[in-house]
Design a protein around this motif. Structure first.
Motif, PDB file in Angstrom:
ATOM      1  N   LYS A  11      84.572  93.168  35.182  1.00 19.90           N
ATOM      2  CA  LYS A  11      84.437  93.497  35.180  1.00 19.90           C
ATOM      3  C   LYS A  11      82.268  93.328  35.164  1.00 19.90           C
ATOM      4  O   LYS A  11      82.494  92.402  34.950  1.00 19.90           O
ATOM      5  N   THR A  12      81.383  94.467  35.359  1.00 17.59           N
ATOM      6  CA  THR A  12      80.052  93.835  35.124  1.00 17.59           C
ATOM      7  C   THR A  12      79.532  95.823  34.258  1.00 17.59           C
ATOM      8  O   THR A  12      79.655  96.270  35.272  1.00 17.59           O
ATOM      9  N   PHE A  13      79.031  95.065  33.462  1.00 14.25           N
ATOM     10  CA  PHE A  13      78.695  95.864  32.756  1.00 14.25           C
ATOM     11  C   PHE A  13      76.949  96.397  33.890  1.00 14.25           C
ATOM     12  O   PHE A  13      76.702  95.595  33.283  1.00 14.25           O
ATOM     13  N   VAL A  14      76.570  97.713  33.644  1.00 14.23           N
ATOM     14  CA  VAL A  14      75.184  97.747  34.010  1.00 14.23           C
ATOM     15  C   VAL A  14      74.311  99.083  32.622  1.00 14.23           C
ATOM     16  O   VAL A  14      75.112  99.540  32.084  1.00 14.23           O
ATOM     17  N   LEU A  15      73.407  97.942  32.390  1.00 10.63           N
ATOM     18  CA  LEU A  15      72.232  98.306  31.438  1.00 10.63           C
ATOM     19  C   LEU A  15      71.156  99.549  31.982  1.00 10.63           C
ATOM     20  O   LEU A  15      70.613  98.943  31.962  1.00 10.63           O
ATOM     21  N   HIS A  16      71.922 100.081  31.904  1.00 12.89           N
ATOM     22  CA  HIS A  16      71.336 101.704  32.595  1.00 12.89           C
ATOM     23  C   HIS A  16      69.730 101.894  31.735  1.00 12.89           C
ATOM     24  O   HIS A  16      68.599 102.545  32.612  1.00 12.89           O
ATOM     25  N   HIS A  17      69.416 101.525  30.474  1.00 15.73           N
ATOM     26  CA  HIS A  17      68.881 102.163  29.709  1.00 15.73           C
ATOM     27  C   HIS A  17      67.849 100.460  29.877  1.00 15.73           C
ATOM     28  O   HIS A  17      66.698 100.564  28.999  1.00 15.73           O
TER      29      HIS A  17
END
Ligand SMILES: Nc1ncnc2c1ncn2[C@@H]1O[C@H](COP(=O)(O)OP(=O)(O)OP(=O)(O)O)[C@@H](O)[C@H]1O
Ligand SMILES: [Mg+2]
Length: 228
Positions: A11-17
């Motif tokens: 799981k990789t979180f992508v911080l779009h903001h």
């Protein structure tokens, strides 16, 4: 007997903001839990313990891998299961105790606790009796039972939350620091509930910062690998 098999979950979180920054948290995490066993997720703060536990409840969707859950006679992979199947698995197979109670306004503590058992079609009398028994064991004073938990202390809310998680005899239990805001007497009550759940064959995955509690309940530690 296996109840839960985690295979190569990433799981990789992508911080779009935040400029699309990527945070790799889980990398090929694998874990098997048997009936009657309590496995404790172990690792430093930020190592992904809650992320893994939330993935086991299908709150987070892994990027890769499988989470096989024994649901009645069938195996369900939570990574690919449709939403209605996830809801079914949560209703009867997986119990979840989060660190904080999500308080529902104007619903009494007793109703909050017994709702999961009512949802399985058990009679109101039986649900109320079991809820009262759990609230008594967790030292929630009877004068509070008919009040909404929103005004309760942190520890009182947490004990309502624990009673809600233990009202159904789920085959799998996920516990995210259930004793974090409890004193020694109430921690001991929770330890007793966990040991009874193990004795009836529940497979438990938990996070416990309190070493004394961990030593009482853990059959094994699962060391979190640091993702690079
Ligand atoms: N929803 C999310 N969006 C973005 N990043 C997240 C999200 N959830 C967790 N993270 C990040 O993933 C990493 C692991 O977080 P996690 O809560 O799983 O850690 P933990 O091992 O439970 O830590 P602790 O012991 O402090 O509770 C952290 O760096 C966190 O910032
Ligand atoms: Mg955590």
């Amino acid at each position: 007997m296996n109840r839960l098999r985690v295979e190569n979950v990433s799981k990789t979180f992508v911080l779009h903001h935040q400029n699309g920054v990527q945070l790799p948290v889980l990398q090929n995490a694998s874990l098997t839990v048997n009936a009657g066993e309590c496995v404790v997720l172990h690792g430093h703060s930020g190592s992904g313990k809650s992320t893994l536990l939330r993935s086991l409840y299908a709150n987070y969707l892994p990027d890769n891998g499988h989470i096989h859950i024994k649901h009645g006679e069938e195996w369900v992979d939570l990574v690919t299961a449709p939403a209605r199947k996830v809801i079914e698995v949560r209703r009867s197979t997986i119990g979840w105790v989060s660190q904080f109670l999500r308080v529902i306004p104007r619903v009494s503590a007793l109703d909050v606790v017994m709702q999961p058992l009512l949802d399985l079609g058990v009679s109101r009398e039986e649900c109320a009796a079991k809820a009262a028994n759990l609230l008594t064991r967790l030292n929630v004073p009877e004068r509070l039972w008919h009040l909404a938990p929103s005004t309760f202390s942190g520890g009182e809310q947490q004990r309502v939350n624990i009673a809600h998680g233990f009202i159904v005899d789920y085959p799998i239990l996920l516990l995210d620091e259930p004793t974090a805001s409890l004193d020694a007497k109430n921690s001991a009550a929770v330890v007793a509930l966990i040991q009874e759940a193990k004795a009836r064959g529940a497979a438990i995955v938990g996070i416990f910062h309190d070493e004394a509690v961990r030593e009482c309940v853990a059959d094994r530690l699962h060391q979190m690998e640091t993702a690079s």
